[in-house]
Structure formats: C-alpha cells, structure tokens
Design an enzyme around this catalytic site. Structure first.
Site, PDB file in Angstrom:
ATOM      1  N   TRP A  35       0.835  -1.205   0.000  1.00  0.00           N
ATOM      2  CA  TRP A  35       0.000   0.000   0.000  1.00  0.00           C
ATOM      3  C   TRP A  35       0.869   1.253   0.000  1.00  0.00           C
ATOM      4  O   TRP A  35       1.720   1.416   0.859  1.00  0.00           O
ATOM      5  CB  TRP A  35      -0.903   0.047   1.224  1.00  0.00           C
ATOM      6  CG  TRP A  35      -1.958  -1.003   1.406  1.00  0.00           C
ATOM      7  CD1 TRP A  35      -2.654  -1.213   2.571  1.00  0.00           C
ATOM      8  CD2 TRP A  35      -2.501  -1.949   0.465  1.00  0.00           C
ATOM      9  NE1 TRP A  35      -3.583  -2.219   2.387  1.00  0.00           N
ATOM     10  CE2 TRP A  35      -3.504  -2.693   1.106  1.00  0.00           C
ATOM     11  CE3 TRP A  35      -2.226  -2.241  -0.882  1.00  0.00           C
ATOM     12  CZ2 TRP A  35      -4.242  -3.703   0.475  1.00  0.00           C
ATOM     13  CZ3 TRP A  35      -2.946  -3.258  -1.506  1.00  0.00           C
ATOM     14  CH2 TRP A  35      -3.943  -3.964  -0.829  1.00  0.00           C
TER      15      TRP A  35
ATOM     16  N   ASN B 260      -7.251  -0.864  -5.044  1.00  0.00           N
ATOM     17  CA  ASN B 260      -7.372  -2.262  -4.657  1.00  0.00           C
ATOM     18  C   ASN B 260      -8.825  -2.739  -4.737  1.00  0.00           C
ATOM     19  O   ASN B 260      -9.684  -2.216  -4.033  1.00  0.00           O
ATOM     20  CB  ASN B 260      -6.846  -2.444  -3.222  1.00  0.00           C
ATOM     21  CG  ASN B 260      -7.058  -3.858  -2.712  1.00  0.00           C
ATOM     22  OD1 ASN B 260      -6.741  -4.831  -3.402  1.00  0.00           O
ATOM     23  ND2 ASN B 260      -7.610  -3.980  -1.513  1.00  0.00           N
ATOM     24  N   GLU B 261      -9.084  -3.679  -5.633  1.00  0.00           N
ATOM     25  CA  GLU B 261     -10.381  -4.362  -5.761  1.00  0.00           C
ATOM     26  C   GLU B 261     -11.586  -3.435  -5.964  1.00  0.00           C
ATOM     27  O   GLU B 261     -12.570  -3.495  -5.201  1.00  0.00           O
ATOM     28  CB  GLU B 261     -10.624  -5.286  -4.550  1.00  0.00           C
ATOM     29  CG  GLU B 261      -9.567  -6.362  -4.425  1.00  0.00           C
ATOM     30  CD  GLU B 261      -9.934  -7.472  -3.429  1.00  0.00           C
ATOM     31  OE1 GLU B 261     -10.802  -7.255  -2.569  1.00  0.00           O
ATOM     32  OE2 GLU B 261      -9.346  -8.566  -3.543  1.00  0.00           O
TER      33      GLU B 261
ATOM     34  N   TYR C 234      -9.557 -15.957  -5.049  1.00  0.00           N
ATOM     35  CA  TYR C 234     -10.033 -16.266  -3.687  1.00  0.00           C
ATOM     36  C   TYR C 234     -11.184 -17.264  -3.685  1.00  0.00           C
ATOM     37  O   TYR C 234     -12.326 -16.902  -3.361  1.00  0.00           O
ATOM     38  CB  TYR C 234     -10.463 -14.984  -2.960  1.00  0.00           C
ATOM     39  CG  TYR C 234      -9.282 -14.169  -2.507  1.00  0.00           C
ATOM     40  CD1 TYR C 234      -8.407 -14.670  -1.552  1.00  0.00           C
ATOM     41  CD2 TYR C 234      -9.020 -12.926  -3.061  1.00  0.00           C
ATOM     42  CE1 TYR C 234      -7.306 -13.937  -1.144  1.00  0.00           C
ATOM     43  CE2 TYR C 234      -7.919 -12.188  -2.663  1.00  0.00           C
ATOM     44  CZ  TYR C 234      -7.067 -12.705  -1.704  1.00  0.00           C
ATOM     45  OH  TYR C 234      -5.980 -11.983  -1.302  1.00  0.00           O
TER      46      TYR C 234
ATOM     47  N   GLU D 283      -3.165 -11.163  -6.421  1.00  0.00           N
ATOM     48  CA  GLU D 283      -3.401 -11.743  -5.087  1.00  0.00           C
ATOM     49  C   GLU D 283      -3.901 -13.158  -5.280  1.00  0.00           C
ATOM     50  O   GLU D 283      -4.844 -13.366  -6.046  1.00  0.00           O
ATOM     51  CB  GLU D 283      -4.492 -10.982  -4.309  1.00  0.00           C
ATOM     52  CG  GLU D 283      -4.106  -9.602  -3.849  1.00  0.00           C
ATOM     53  CD  GLU D 283      -5.151  -8.976  -2.908  1.00  0.00           C
ATOM     54  OE1 GLU D 283      -5.970  -9.712  -2.312  1.00  0.00           O
ATOM     55  OE2 GLU D 283      -5.138  -7.742  -2.777  1.00  0.00           O
TER      56      GLU D 283
ATOM     57  N   TRP E  95      -0.900 -13.773  -1.525  1.00  0.00           N
ATOM     58  CA  TRP E  95      -1.448 -12.992  -0.415  1.00  0.00           C
ATOM     59  C   TRP E  95      -1.459 -13.923   0.779  1.00  0.00           C
ATOM     60  O   TRP E  95      -2.190 -14.909   0.730  1.00  0.00           O
ATOM     61  CB  TRP E  95      -2.867 -12.516  -0.707  1.00  0.00           C
ATOM     62  CG  TRP E  95      -3.392 -11.669   0.420  1.00  0.00           C
ATOM     63  CD1 TRP E  95      -3.978 -12.115   1.566  1.00  0.00           C
ATOM     64  CD2 TRP E  95      -3.331 -10.244   0.518  1.00  0.00           C
ATOM     65  NE1 TRP E  95      -4.302 -11.055   2.374  1.00  0.00           N
ATOM     66  CE2 TRP E  95      -3.917  -9.899   1.759  1.00  0.00           C
ATOM     67  CE3 TRP E  95      -2.831  -9.219  -0.311  1.00  0.00           C
ATOM     68  CZ2 TRP E  95      -4.025  -8.575   2.190  1.00  0.00           C
ATOM     69  CZ3 TRP E  95      -2.953  -7.910   0.137  1.00  0.00           C
ATOM     70  CH2 TRP E  95      -3.545  -7.597   1.364  1.00  0.00           C
TER      71      TRP E  95
END
Ligand SMILES: *[C@@H]1O[C@H](CO)[C@@H](O)[C@H](O)[C@H]1NC(C)=O
Ligand SMILES: *[C@@H]1O[C@H](CO)[C@@H](O)[C@H](O)[C@H]1NC(C)=O
Ligand SMILES: *[C@@H]1O[C@H](CO)[C@@H](O)[C@H](O)[C@H]1NC(C)=O
Length: 452
Positions: free
Chosen positions: A117, A233-234, A314, A354, A396
């Site tokens: 970050w 992010n996302e 994920y 990720e 991740w």
C-alpha cells in the site's frame, strides 16, 4: 527543518555503513566508521551517495511489449508476494527492521516483486491526513520502503487507494467531501463520480508521483524500483452495475497518471470478474452476483493506458460448500480464461496480483495451500515457457515473526512452512532459468545451483 535534515543524513550514513560492512565482511570500530563516513560525505557529497543507489543490481524500468513484460530487453515473468504493511511498519524506527527483514527474505526466495500500500487515508499514522495534507513522517516511511526494496533488488507494485475501508479507502474520501460541504452524495461509490472527490484523488496521485525520495533523491515517477502503479485495490461500484461509472473513472485516472509519469506501467487492481461487455464469459464468474458489481474485466482492462490486467484468486470467499479439489479446478479454469483473454483479445500481460487459500476452512490442511500454490505457479510457468500473457502471480500474504496482528486467514511466515518455502524457491528458479537470468545474478546463482 534542521531535524529533518539530520535524520535524512543519518539514514544515508546507515546505508553506506551497511555496504561497507558487507563489502569487507567485518565491523568497523565506531570512530573509524564515523570519520570514514564524514570523509566520504565531504569528499564526494551527493554524487558519491547517489552513486550507491545506481550500482549493485542493474535497475531499469520494466516495460511492456504486446503480451509480455520486458526488463533489459528480455521477457520478464514474475514470482512475487504481498506485504501491504511495509509503510505502516516503517513509520517507527523500532519496527523498521521487520520491513527490511521481509524484503530481504523475499530476495532470498528469489521473489522479484512485492505489492504494497502506498496509501493510508485518515486514521492512525495516515499518509494523507486530510485532502492534500500529508504527514512528512509517514512519507519518509514510504521513502524508506522504496529505498530498502532497491537495496534488496525487489521491485514494488504500489497501490494508490483502497476500495475497502482498511487504511481509509474510498469511504474516507467520501467522508472528507461530506465534512467539507462539497460532497454530492454520502454513498461511498460517489468516490468514482463526484468531481470534488476526483480532484482530491488526482491531487493525491500527483503528490505521490512527484514525491522526491528523501533517502535516494529520486522522484517516485523516475524510480525504476517501482514496478508499476495500481489505481485501486479491488474496485467495485455496485450502484452502477452497467459498469459505465467505473469505466469512466479508470479512463480519467489512467490518463492522468500517464500525463505525469510515462516511465511506469499501470494496472487497475481488479478482482477479474466479467461484466456486461462479455456476457458469454459470465459463466466463468464464480456465481451470478459477480457480474453485477460494476466492474467489467474485459472492458476496463481494454483501456489503452492500462498496461496490464490484474486478477485476484479467492475461491474460499467466492464459494461456499465446495471441496478443495473443486476449488482447485475452478482456479485453473479462472486463470486459463484470463490468460486466453489477454493472449487473444486484450493483447497485454495479466498478473494474478493476489492469491490465497484460507486457513479457516473446516477441512483446512497446510498441504492444500501448497497444492493450490503449485497449481497457480505451474500455470504461470507454462505461460512463460510459451511466451504467453500469464506474466506472474503474487501470494497474499507474507509477513515475518512477531506481527500476527497483521495476518488474516491467508497470511503466513513462509519459512515456518518448509514445503511452501521450498516450492516458492523452486518456482523462482524455474522462471529464472527459462529467462536466462541465473548466470548474471549472484543471488539466483547461489539459490538455484542445487536445484534442477
Ligand atoms: C515489440 O515486439 C515486436 C514484435 O516482436 C517488435 O517488432 C518491436 O520492435 C517491439 N517493440 C519494442 C518497442 O521493443
Ligand atoms: C460503504 O458504506 C457503507 C455504509 O454507508 C458500508 O456499510 C460499506 O461497508 C461501505 N463499503 C465499502 C466498500 O467501504
Ligand atoms: C478493445 O478496444 C478496441 C478499440 O479501442 C476494440 O476494437 C476492441 O473490440 C476492444 N476489445 C475488447 C475485448 O473490448
């Protein structure tokens, strides 16, 4: 002012000191060290000091041509990891050694890129305290992260804001606009469409990209230690499932970044879900909900200023009640689909920025994590062998001992799981071997010589 200058010098001294120590394999007596540094500084000044940062491993910008990354004219395929906490841990001198240890450990596993970050909006140890107001102490922490990565031969994928709430995110921007009486809406999706908030974010981006690193003297936009920028992010914009709002935001922000910085590659930070522009591909999404999040992988990633696509993996969060083997098969399908998109349609590289397997599944075993990682890494390896668009994957997440509070269901200290540690090194070596990198890199030569 004076105090700032002093701490800036002492960091430079520290770096030279460490170089001398490693070069000679012994510790200098403190007095000798101090006078030696003083001599160096007086004799050569900034010239000598900045030369320290251009020596060592050759650092050039990572480039893209078609579906591949290139470094020094050779195709580049990446084995890397996420440690989102590097800046947060560099604010206090006392926790900085963890940052250095993590980057060093990454290099020791042959990893080449770390995603982290480059934002902390509002809240504790914020980089941006309020719109346009920065904490110099925290900026120096980010300077340190970048300087230290360079020392360890690691490149950084720096993310510029969070869609989620940790470290502020779009909700913080919306609250700021609301507090200042300029916000159009209290919906956190107004981050994407509110003109005042777009200005806040652009101002943030401008400040970060033109920041002159107080340790290296290099502006961030000119620093090849930075592998690429990630917009957000996302991102999801569920209030506009057509995808128009997010598309418009990415178009504007990617053009803005390129107007300031043409050196670096740029990605969005998407999870990779297919949207309305590619209805046939919706069957590859985990389930129907994923097509209605306002993100659209094909359309968003096709924007000219976006140099490479990004995708997350994920399976535990996307499915309930699937067994491990089914999840693993799904991951394979998910990756192949995106690699094919990028090989044939988008004609740019894709990074799986990720990937993780939760340890909170009721049948979780560490060996499953190893198997899933192996599946993912093998797909990248096969793509690399064919010079395909599957350009790399980032675990991740990794951290070091004594910081359990920074973990989540997916975190691990890699050397505490020897099979995963070994697998990671093997993958680094396999990628390095097909890229012909082993002979020219002392670290890899040592790491990979025993491995076939
Ligand atoms: C990109 O690749 C193409 C095809 O391999 C090549 O002709 C071209 O010169 C390359 N461009 C650059 C800028 O390297
Ligand atoms: C958006 O705001 C709502 C509350 O208004 C909150 O519950 C939700 O978690 C926020 N979403 C994100 C992604 O920050
Ligand atoms: C990408 O954009 C180009 C025009 O810029 C268009 O021709 C092409 O169909 C688009 N591809 C996808 C996959 O959206």
């Amino acid at each position: 002012m004076k105090k700032d200058l002093r701490s800036h010098w002492s960091l430079r001294f520290l770096i030279i000191y460490r170089k001398m120590v490693t070069r000679n394999g012994m510790l200098y007596p403190i007095l000798g060290f101090a006078s030696c540094v003083a001599f160096l500084y007086m004799s050569f000044g900034d010239l000598k000091l900045s030369a320290n940062f251009t020596k060592g491993p050759r650092f050039s910008f990572v480039e893209r041509n078609g579906t591949q990354f290139f470094l020094n004219g050779k195709p580049l395929y990446i084995n890397g990891w996420n440690s989102y906490w590097l800046m947060a841990h560099s604010v206090d001198e006392s926790s900085r050694p963890k940052v250095s240890a993590m980057l060093q450990a990454g290099a020791k596993m042959g990893l080449t890129v770390c995603r982290t970050w480059a934002f902390n909006d509002g809240g504790y140890n914020a980089l941006q305290i309020s719109p346009g107001q920065f904490d110099e102490r925290v900026f120096k922490a980010l300077d340190y992260v970048i300087a230290e990565a360079r020392q360890q031969g690691i490149r950084l994928l720096l993310s510029l804001v969070n869609n989620l709430q940790p470290y502020g995110g779009k909700t913080q921007y919306v609250n700021w606009a609301w507090q200042e009486g300029v916000g159009l809406s209290s919906s956190n999706d107004s981050f994407f469409f509110d003109p005042s908030i777009r200005k806040y974010f652009k101002n943030y981006v401008l400040t970060v990209l033109t920041r002159k690193n107080t340790i290296t003297g290099i502006q961030y936009r000119n620093d090849p230690t930075i592998f690429a920028w990630e917009l957000i992010n996302e991102p999801r914009c569920m209030t506009d499932p057509s995808g128009d709002t997010l598309q418009d935001w990415v178009e504007e922000m990617s053009a803005f970044i390129k107007s300031i910085d043409k050196n670096h590659l740029l990605t969005i930070g998407l999870e990779g879900f297919y949207g309305p522009s590619s209805p046939k591909k919706a069957t590859v999404n985990p389930e129907q909900w994923a097509s209605a999040l306002g993100a659209d992988f094909m359309r968003n990633s096709n924007i000219t200023n976006v140099d490479f696509a990004s995708v997350h993996i994920y399976p535990d969060q996307w499915f309930h009640g699937l067994g491990f083997e089914e999840k693993r098969n799904y991951v394979s399908k998910w990756m192949h689909s995106h690699i094919e998109d990028c090989d044939k349609e988008l004609k740019k590289p894709v990074m799986f920025t990720e990937y993780g397997l939760s340890d909170q599944n009721k049948d979780f075993q560490l060996s499953q994590r190893e198997q899933l990682y192996r599946t993912i890494q093998d797909i990248i390896y096969k793509s690399a062998k064919k010079k395909g668009s599957g350009a790399g994957a980032l675990v991740w997440q990794f951290f070091v001992e004594g910081m359990q509070e920074y973990s989540d269901d997916f975190g691990m200290v890699p050397w505490q799981s020897p099979p995963i540690y070994k697998l990671t090194i093997e993958h680094s070596c396999k990628l390095a071997r097909i890229q012909g990198l082993i002979q020219e890199n002392g670290n890899l030569k040592q790491l990979c010589s025993k491995r076939k």
